[in-house]
Design an enzyme around this catalytic site. Structure first.
Site, mmCIF file in Angstrom:
data_model
loop_
_atom_site.group_PDB
_atom_site.id
_atom_site.type_symbol
_atom_site.label_atom_id
_atom_site.label_comp_id
_atom_site.label_asym_id
_atom_site.label_seq_id
_atom_site.Cartn_x
_atom_site.Cartn_y
_atom_site.Cartn_z
ATOM 1 N N ASP A 160 0.846 -1.202 0.000
ATOM 2 C CA ASP A 160 0.000 0.000 0.000
ATOM 3 C C ASP A 160 0.882 1.253 0.000
ATOM 4 O OD1 ASP A 160 -2.400 -1.703 0.527
ATOM 5 O OD2 ASP A 160 -1.285 -2.081 2.373
ATOM 6 N N HIS A 188 -4.661 -3.412 6.337
ATOM 7 C CA HIS A 188 -4.448 -3.682 4.904
ATOM 8 C C HIS A 188 -5.799 -4.112 4.320
ATOM 9 C CE1 HIS A 188 -3.009 -4.989 1.057
ATOM 10 N NE2 HIS A 188 -3.527 -6.183 1.260
HETATM 11 N N1 LIG Z 1 -0.687 -7.938 2.380
HETATM 12 C C1 LIG Z 1 -0.697 -7.703 1.077
HETATM 13 O O1 LIG Z 1 -0.368 -6.589 0.634
HETATM 14 C C2 LIG Z 1 -1.106 -8.771 0.074
HETATM 15 C C3 LIG Z 1 -0.982 -8.501 -1.295
HETATM 16 C C4 LIG Z 1 -1.329 -9.489 -2.206
HETATM 17 C C5 LIG Z 1 -1.816 -10.716 -1.766
HETATM 18 N N2 LIG Z 1 -1.948 -10.929 -0.439
HETATM 19 C C6 LIG Z 1 -2.429 -12.218 0.078
HETATM 20 O O2 LIG Z 1 -1.351 -13.174 0.038
HETATM 21 C C7 LIG Z 1 -1.883 -14.476 0.057
HETATM 22 C C8 LIG Z 1 -1.195 -15.334 -0.989
HETATM 23 O O3 LIG Z 1 -1.472 -14.867 -2.284
HETATM 24 P P1 LIG Z 1 -1.110 -15.738 -3.579
HETATM 25 O O4 LIG Z 1 -1.549 -14.923 -4.727
HETATM 26 O O5 LIG Z 1 0.271 -16.233 -3.502
HETATM 27 O O6 LIG Z 1 -2.135 -16.957 -3.368
HETATM 28 P P2 LIG Z 1 -2.077 -18.388 -4.042
HETATM 29 O O7 LIG Z 1 -3.440 -18.969 -3.825
HETATM 30 O O8 LIG Z 1 -1.489 -18.341 -5.402
HETATM 31 O O9 LIG Z 1 -1.034 -19.168 -3.136
HETATM 32 C C9 LIG Z 1 -1.279 -19.455 -1.790
HETATM 33 C C10 LIG Z 1 -0.500 -20.723 -1.475
HETATM 34 O O10 LIG Z 1 -0.615 -20.945 -0.079
HETATM 35 C C11 LIG Z 1 -0.681 -22.340 0.115
HETATM 36 N N3 LIG Z 1 -1.238 -22.631 1.437
HETATM 37 C C12 LIG Z 1 -2.522 -22.659 1.844
HETATM 38 N N4 LIG Z 1 -2.609 -23.027 3.122
HETATM 39 C C13 LIG Z 1 -1.344 -23.221 3.542
HETATM 40 C C14 LIG Z 1 -0.794 -23.632 4.785
HETATM 41 N N5 LIG Z 1 -1.561 -23.915 5.834
HETATM 42 N N6 LIG Z 1 0.548 -23.734 4.872
HETATM 43 C C15 LIG Z 1 1.344 -23.475 3.818
HETATM 44 N N7 LIG Z 1 0.873 -23.096 2.598
HETATM 45 C C16 LIG Z 1 -0.466 -22.982 2.489
HETATM 46 C C17 LIG Z 1 -1.555 -22.832 -1.052
HETATM 47 O O11 LIG Z 1 -1.370 -24.227 -1.281
HETATM 48 C C18 LIG Z 1 -1.021 -21.964 -2.179
HETATM 49 O O12 LIG Z 1 0.046 -22.602 -2.879
HETATM 50 C C19 LIG Z 1 -3.392 -14.311 -0.142
HETATM 51 O O13 LIG Z 1 -4.006 -14.373 1.124
HETATM 52 C C20 LIG Z 1 -3.510 -12.899 -0.696
HETATM 53 O O14 LIG Z 1 -4.785 -12.344 -0.437
HETATM 54 C C21 LIG Z 1 -1.595 -9.993 0.489
HETATM 55 O O1 LIG Z 2 -5.592 -10.451 -2.336
HETATM 56 C C1 LIG Z 2 -6.271 -9.411 -2.178
HETATM 57 O O2 LIG Z 2 -7.434 -9.415 -1.706
HETATM 58 C C2 LIG Z 2 -5.697 -8.082 -2.562
HETATM 59 C C3 LIG Z 2 -4.319 -7.882 -2.052
HETATM 60 O O3 LIG Z 2 -4.295 -7.853 -0.646
HETATM 61 C C4 LIG Z 2 -3.729 -6.607 -2.605
HETATM 62 O O4 LIG Z 2 -3.680 -5.592 -1.894
HETATM 63 O O5 LIG Z 2 -3.327 -6.620 -3.791
#
Ligand SMILES: NC(=O)c1ccc[n+]([C@@H]2O[C@H](COP(=O)([O-])OP(=O)(O)OC[C@H]3O[C@@H](n4cnc5c(N)ncnc54)[C@H](O)[C@@H]3O)[C@@H](O)[C@H]2O)c1
Ligand SMILES: O=C(O)C[C@H](O)C(=O)O
Length: 329
Positions: A160, A188
């Protein structure tokens, strides 16, 4: 190599963020060009094979700083000896799922991971939670790790922060590198508050340079706060490379320090600063030095800012109540 390898545990290693993140960790961008790393990858059993595929590619990168890769489907093993823990894997919201269901499903992930960190991580462990809802997932993990200092549990609002830097740079026609002291406050989520009132653009107060409250209220803030949703809409998947990049930035800054005259944004356990209830993991302006961070003190929040900080902190308070009522914290 000049020192012993640092153990970096990454959960969700086979996911989209994992794929973008691991190569940058292996290349030295997480901790610096003199620090070798050992990767400890955690996945659910069904995704271990995909993580093994990524490990083959990491090997093919022939990274001079990569001292080893181990893959686990057991949290206790994965966090054993972890110096840095990147908690990326989470349960995404699926159709028909209410917020409470999402919190409960993630409780099933972050409670055992907190316990595993408590049981076996290194004394100096630093934890970054990326998986959403990141702030409250961090709170769940932290509350199950009573022997680890609470301040080691942080959640990511650096994406962000970076989004806000980019929007302000575009608006003012200034390079990102000329912008300082921007802050993301709160959660967030769409309630977060990107604050430019203390920021500087090429040494001048950013709010004065912009001089347009309507733009701030109606364009800048919603663009930053809803950027995650805009990316999901455009890509059909949530942000991955930019999220991985922000995770790298978060840990690099925590370990290596903020530049003189600047700060960054991190979601950290509140010590009550700025009226944020103690213990909530909320985003603040922080400076970092020697592997520690401090919340920047003494900023004056005008009415415009106070209202928005309070709204986002109110949401975090509700999330804490929800996970309390589920017995997760
Ligand atoms: N804070 C931020 O700014 C931000 C930004 C983008 C995404 N995110 C979040 O990050 C997370 C991951 O995003 P992504 O695009 O990589 O998702 P994704 O679905 O591609 O990958 C998530 C992975 O986590 C694994 N997983 C699920 N449960 C698990 C566990 N108990 N232990 C270990 N691994 C486990 C899944 O098998 C999968 O491979 C999501 O929650 C998304 O919303 C946060
Ligand atoms: O995975 C989401 O819900 C959005 C993500 O947290 C982002 O800020 O891009």
């Amino acid at each position: 190599m000049t020192q012993a390898p640092v153990n970096v545990t990454v959960t969700g290693a086979a996911g989209q963020i994992g794929y973008a993140l691991l190569f940058r960790v292996a290349s030295g961008q997480l901790l610096g060009p003199d620090t070798p790393v050992k990767l400890r990858l955690l996945e659910i059993p069904q995704a271990v094979k995909a993580a093994e595929g990524t490990a083959l590619e990491l090997e093919d990168g022939a990274f001079g700083l990569l001292a080893g890769i181990d893959i686990f489907d057991d949290a206790k093993q994965a966090f054993s000896g972890a110096n840095v823990a990147l908690l990326v894997g989470a349960r995404p919201r699926t159709k028909g799922m209410e917020r409470g269901d999402l919190l409960e499903a993630n409780g099933g992930i972050f409670k055992p991971q907190g316990e595993a960190i408590n049981a076996g991580a290194a004394e100096d462990v630093k934890v970054l939670v990326v998986g959403n809802p990141a702030n409250t997932n961090a709170l769940i993990a932290q509350s199950h790790a009573p022997d680890v200092p609470a301040e080691r549990f942080t959640a990511m609002t650096r994406l962000d922060h970076n989004r806000a830097l980019a929007q302000l740079a575009k608006k003012t026609g200034t390079p990102v590198g000329e912008i300082r002291k921007l802050t993301i406050w709160g959660n967030h989520s769409a309630t977060q508050y990107p604050d430019v009132f203390h920021a500087e653009v090429a040494g001048r107060n950013a709010a004065e340079v912009v001089n347009d409250r309507t733009w701030l209220a109606e364009e800048f803030i919603p663009t930053v706060a809803k950027r995650g949703a805009a990316i999901i809409e455009a890509r059909g998947a949530s942000s991955a490379a930019s999220a991985a990049s922000a995770a790298i930035d978060h840990v690099y800054t925590w370990v290596n320090g903020t530049p003189e005259g600047d700060w960054t944004s991190m979601a950290v356990p509140s010590d009550g600063s700025y009226g944020v209830p103690e213990g909530l993991i909320s985003s603040f302006p922080v400076t970092t030095r020697d592997g520690r961070y401090e919340i920047v003190q003494g900023l004056d929040l005008n009415e415009f800012s106070r209202e928005r900080v309070d709204a986002s902190v109110g949401e975090l308070t509700e999330e804490r109540e929800a996970v309390r009522s589920l017995g997760l914290v």
